[in-house]
Design a protein around this motif. Sequence first.
Motif, PDB file in Angstrom:
ATOM      1  N   VAL A   1     113.917  54.050  71.869  1.00 26.56           N
ATOM      2  CA  VAL A   1     113.263  53.688  70.766  1.00 26.56           C
ATOM      3  C   VAL A   1     114.304  54.630  69.624  1.00 26.56           C
ATOM      4  N   ALA A   2     114.814  54.060  68.722  1.00 30.94           N
ATOM      5  CA  ALA A   2     115.700  54.581  67.773  1.00 30.94           C
ATOM      6  C   ALA A   2     115.776  54.025  66.338  1.00 30.94           C
ATOM      7  N   PHE A   3     115.203  54.761  65.397  1.00 32.78           N
ATOM      8  CA  PHE A   3     115.330  54.262  63.868  1.00 32.78           C
ATOM      9  C   PHE A   3     115.319  55.453  63.043  1.00 32.78           C
TER      10      PHE A   3
ATOM     11  N   ALA B   1     117.928  50.814  61.643  1.00 34.72           N
ATOM     12  CA  ALA B   1     118.512  50.957  63.091  1.00 34.72           C
ATOM     13  C   ALA B   1     119.085  52.334  63.246  1.00 34.72           C
ATOM     14  N   ALA B   2     118.969  52.952  64.346  1.00 35.02           N
ATOM     15  CA  ALA B   2     119.755  54.151  64.304  1.00 35.02           C
ATOM     16  C   ALA B   2     120.292  54.246  65.704  1.00 35.02           C
ATOM     17  N   GLY B   3     121.276  55.071  65.945  1.00 36.20           N
ATOM     18  CA  GLY B   3     122.083  55.164  67.154  1.00 36.20           C
ATOM     19  C   GLY B   3     121.337  56.071  68.028  1.00 36.20           C
TER      20      GLY B   3
ATOM     21  N   GLY C   1     120.476  47.254  64.209  1.00 29.95           N
ATOM     22  CA  GLY C   1     121.594  46.386  63.540  1.00 29.95           C
ATOM     23  C   GLY C   1     121.040  45.365  62.206  1.00 29.95           C
ATOM     24  N   SER C   2     121.513  44.157  62.202  1.00 28.81           N
ATOM     25  CA  SER C   2     121.119  43.467  61.151  1.00 28.81           C
ATOM     26  C   SER C   2     120.001  42.346  61.746  1.00 28.81           C
TER      27      SER C   2
ATOM     28  N   LEU D   1     116.609  47.596  66.029  1.00 34.85           N
ATOM     29  CA  LEU D   1     116.074  48.610  65.826  1.00 34.85           C
ATOM     30  C   LEU D   1     115.433  49.319  67.280  1.00 34.85           C
ATOM     31  N   PHE D   2     115.375  48.573  68.239  1.00 38.07           N
ATOM     32  CA  PHE D   2     114.810  49.208  69.399  1.00 38.07           C
ATOM     33  C   PHE D   2     115.412  48.576  70.548  1.00 38.07           C
TER      34      PHE D   2
END
Length: 292
Positions: free
Chosen positions: A35-37, A266-268, A285-286, A291-292
């Motif tokens: 989970v990355a945002f 979204a985050a890495g 991304g788009s 996002l996850f």
Amino acid sequence: MAQAWRCSGLRWSADGPELVWDGGRRSALTWGKRVAFAVAEGGVRTCVGARRHPCPTRAAVPGRGTGARCEECARLDRAHSVAADTLADDPRPYHVYLAWFGPGMTKVGITAVERGPARLLEQGAVCFGWLGAGPLMAARRTEELLRAALGVPDRIPYAAKRAVRSALPPSAAERAAEVAELHARAVALDGWPESLTPEPCRPVDHAEVFGLAGLPPAAGAVGELVAGGAVSGELVAAAGPDLHLRTDRGVVVVDTRLMRGWELVAAGADAGLTVPVVEFGEGGGSVQDGLF
């Protein structure tokens, strides 16, 4: 510019937990998933509106509030609500239930029969059992009877629920014991409304659904999201609105209600945890799928 999404909250389906986004898109959550945002730079948390209508002023709301509504929208949301006792003429049948969250933490509540166990999953009930079913006001009177006669509360704080999830009794029978004991005491009470039909004690256990077996103790919980802040971690469990993420700071709980009202991007996977965290012991991304 990265695509931004607005989260509507965590929902429980037959397949498990999923994040729902404005517009109806859903992100399924499975154990081990990353989970990355992040909150958009310069972002402001705005009111989510009331009763499926947007806030007319898009008012800014505090980051720490789980309701994500301005004062006026919160008032409108509760103006026709079973939970707020402002809806007394709902013709649907209601269940009265006992919900267990940990040793010494059992509550009584009601939910529409048509919703099945959804309300119990949303609250993070580790074990629950139905007491009976009937008209709304009969269910309310039964709820009040248990509070007055047996001292059973109708609320358990989320902080208390989170504190015990990693140290629950290991067997389903042990987890069901308090529900079974209270069920027996409840049905023996005088004063049950005649229109409420009692139900046998058949406890339902959610420990496996929530992924609680072997859950490490949480080091803390996200206190709020902030503009430019990021959350990244591996999903190890989920209960109610809470995600338990393994991060570089240990397991941290994210109350997904804090995500509502923000524009998220979204985050890495290496984004880390750059939002305020309340450590346990200090106070208790788009495309969307990118996002996850």
